[in-house]
Design an enzyme around this catalytic site. Structure first.
Site, PDB file in Angstrom:
ATOM      1  N   GLU A  80       0.775  -1.231   0.000  1.00 44.24           N
ATOM      2  CA  GLU A  80       0.000   0.000   0.000  1.00 44.24           C
ATOM      3  C   GLU A  80       0.811   1.289   0.000  1.00 44.24           C
ATOM      4  O   GLU A  80       0.346   2.310  -0.505  1.00 44.24           O
ATOM      5  CB  GLU A  80      -0.931   0.014   1.228  1.00 44.24           C
ATOM      6  CG  GLU A  80      -1.914  -1.141   1.275  1.00 44.24           C
ATOM      7  CD  GLU A  80      -2.931  -1.081   0.153  1.00 44.24           C
ATOM      8  OE1 GLU A  80      -3.228   0.023  -0.337  1.00 44.24           O
ATOM      9  OE2 GLU A  80      -3.427  -2.148  -0.257  1.00 44.24           O
ATOM     10  N   SER A 346     -52.281 -33.726  13.429  1.00 40.63           N
ATOM     11  CA  SER A 346     -52.768 -34.201  14.720  1.00 40.63           C
ATOM     12  C   SER A 346     -52.062 -33.558  15.908  1.00 40.63           C
ATOM     13  O   SER A 346     -52.538 -33.679  17.050  1.00 40.63           O
ATOM     14  CB  SER A 346     -52.622 -35.722  14.811  1.00 40.63           C
ATOM     15  OG  SER A 346     -53.484 -36.356  13.874  1.00 40.63           O
TER      16      SER A 346
END
Length: 624
Positions: A80, A346
């Site tokens: 960088e 059920s």
């Protein structure tokens, strides 16, 4: 000419100031820079204090340059800002070099931003590519350089920059990508991480390892040119490319619950606290057991169409002890325990019988299991055939269909719906069709489980909850659950009768495969065409529900609530009760404890425990 030139210069300066600097944010002091615009994160612990995951960005501890191998900061300088220690925040030589490269290529191939400019952009500005933003970035960078030394700026950069995959800072990136602390990064790993700030998503090794390696080799070459590493070290790093850490197994286990907890935590704590430590009601070992039980059951029955499953377990007063919303959160974040709506079949019948008991009927009352027709609807029993006269308790245990349909006609479908809604099944309409008796209206697993807990709690209702406490990383408590007494919604005496009827399901009815050697009550459920299989049940200690099915609602073959779902429930509840004393349900008013019955269950529990040792729970490493 001289005066005119000065005037032009002044006007140009004013124009530049108005264009770019009038709204320039002020650079705060060094301490504030560490906190500025820091994305919030949440760290989650289970009820025992064990860290189980996070949401939002991952951030590790703040590291000094001296904490890292020397090649780590050098890798970032190579990638960088090679002249970092020579410029004043803006690298004029670097800008000229980048401009030349861009002109030669007739496109942008190299940037001239320094590390200090990147900090200014990250903390104060937007990433827009405009002249105005570049001017602001340069001015802010120079102000930062005036307030901080070079080492402090590089330290801030390494600890605040975004690396993709939710990782902010070098420590979090090392843990997320390589499963190790940044102090132990190899040269090859450092080069890969140094390549990420340019394009953290595109170059992330988890997305494209080949591209990440290619970029890292450019970083290594620059490091060699700057004499930060030797040719031998460069060759060794190229020959041993890094290996990614395995996927975090905890995310697949805890992910569904953490998604829900993150939403709830934001609702409970507002006002901008950046980081939160959230303690949940989850029991870590039980959660892992639940996830394993669902995953293995689906794998064993995949050929029969059972491709998914879910499980919810509640402790006292609605505390969520386990929540599994699918086979693996990493593959699908859709929570089938809370978001999916399915016909319970059920498994809805307890609410029909509860309404019938409240209407004055008793478990010993007789009804005829025979043909029934309501308009064009003529429900039949599973497997066909009729039994004639049966007690309500027997019809319930055997999951006969015709009897609850007749009961719904007697007490009224509206009263059944009112009771179900009072128990927490808010999806049931106030005036349902008669088919509500057989669970034709869709609901969620967590609502069913919460509704069953009303019976376990003697007719009292508690809302499910997940968060016990929320604090800052420094330990300041922002929220602590105070708790509230469960609300009575059903008579305790009738609730006790329902519990005995639901025990009959496991003792002699359709849920015999759910027997765990101690008092337990529950109900099976299999809806039309076998699209969904359920077992919901409880002991005096825990309520749990299991759903097995398919995301596309395709029928399964020979998969019902009484077999696969009941077997999963049994496995989970057996593990959940290891070490707990055998307890019978509290007697309802007018009932007494049957000592012989209690002794029988104690002997039975001892037999079960002698036949099966508790499974070993292996705690997986949680990769930060």
């Amino acid at each position: 000419m001289g005066a005119a030139g000065v005037l032009v210069g002044v006007l140009l300066a004013v124009w530049v100031w108005r264009l770019a600097l009038a709204d320039l944010p002020q650079a705060p002091d060094q301490a504030a820079l560490w906190r500025l615009n820091q994305p919030p994160s949440m760290e989650f612990h289970d009820r025992n204090g064990t860290e189980i995951g996070w949401r939002g960005p991952a951030r590790g501890e703040v590291l000094r340059l001296a904490d890292l191998p020397p090649y780590v900061p050098h890798a970032f300088l190579a990638a960088e800002d090679r002249r970092f220690y020579s410029h004043f925040g803006v690298d004029l030589i670097g800008i000229a070099r980048a401009a030349k490269a861009d002109l030669q290529a007739r496109r942008i191939v190299e940037g001239g931003s320094t590390i200090t400019q990147q900090i200014a952009r990250t903390l104060f500005l937007t990433p827009e590519q405009t002249l105005r933003r570049k001017i602001q970035e340069a001015v802010l960078a120079m102000r930062i350089e005036q307030r901080m030394g070079k080492d402090d700026i590089l330290k801030l950069y390494l600890n605040r920059i975004y690396f993709g995959a939710g990782a902010y800072g070098i420590e979090a990136a090392a843990q997320v990508y390589f499963g190790k602390p940044a102090r132990r990064l190899t040269l090859a790993e450092a080069a890969v991480l140094a390549a990420l700030p340019k394009a953290p998503t595109r170059l992330a090794p988890t997305n494209d390892m080949a591209a990440a390696i290619t970029r890292s080799r450019l970083v290594l070459e620059r490091m060699r040119r700057e004499k930060w590493i030797t040719l031998t070290e460069q060759a060794a790093a190229r020959a041993a490319p890094p290996r990614l850490a395995p996927d975090n197994p905890a995310e697949g286990v805890f992910g569904y619950a953490l998604d829900l907890a993150a939403i709830r935590a934001r609702e409970l704590v507002s006002g901008g606290r950046p980081d939160l430590v959230v303690r949940l009601s989850l029991d870590g070992p039980l959660q892992r057991e639940a996830a394993a039980a669902i995953r293995e059951a689906a794998a064993a029955n995949a050929s029969r169409g059972a491709s998914q499953g879910a499980l919810v377990a509640l402790g006292p007063e609605g505390a969520i002890r386990a929540m599994v919303g699918g086979l693996d959160h990493r593959e699908s974040a859709f929570n089938r325990a809370t978001q999916a709506r399915r016909q319970p079949g059920s498994a809805f019948k307890p609410f029909v019988y509860a309404a019938a008991l409240q209407g004055g009927l008793k478990p010993q009352d007789i009804r005829v299991d025979g043909p029934v027709r309501i308009g064009d609807w003529a429900p039949q029993n599973y497997g066909g055939g009729y039994s004639g006269e049966v007690t309500l308790a027997d019809a319930f245990a055997r999951s006969i269909n015709t009897v609850p349909v007749k009961l719904t006609q007697e007490v009224g479908a509206g009263k059944v719906a009112t009771l179900a809604r009072r128990f927490g099944l808010s999806e049931i309409p106030p005036q349902p069709r008669p088919s509500v008796a057989l669970g034709s209206y869709e609901t969620s697993l967590i609502h069913l489980v919460s509704g069953y807990q009303v019976f376990q709690q003697g007719g009292r209702s508690s809302l499910p909850w997940l968060i016990e406490q929320i604090a800052t990383p420094e330990g300041v408590v922002l929220y602590r659950r105070s708790g509230s007494a469960p609300a009575p919604v059903y008579p305790a005496a009738l609730s006790g009768q329902m519990v005995r009827m639901m025990e009959g399901v496991i003792q002699r009815g359709t849920g015999r495969r759910a027997a765990i050697g101690r008092p337990a009550a529950g109900k099976t459920g299999t809806n039309q065409d076998n699209r969904d299989a359920w077992f919901i049940g409880f002991t005096p200690d825990i309520v749990a529900g299991v759903w097995i099915g398919d995301d596309r609602a395709r029928p399964m073959r020979d998969v019902g609530g009484g077999d696969v779902a009941a077997s999963v429930w049994k496995r989970f509840m057996t593990a959940a009760h290891q070490g707990l004393p055998v307890r019978d349900f509290d007697p309802a008013p007018g009932q007494v404890i049957d000592e012989a019955r209690a002794a029988f269950y104690n002997d039975l529990s001892a037999t079960f425990e002698s036949l099966a040792a508790p499974p070993e729970v292996v705690e997986p490493e949680i990769v930060q």
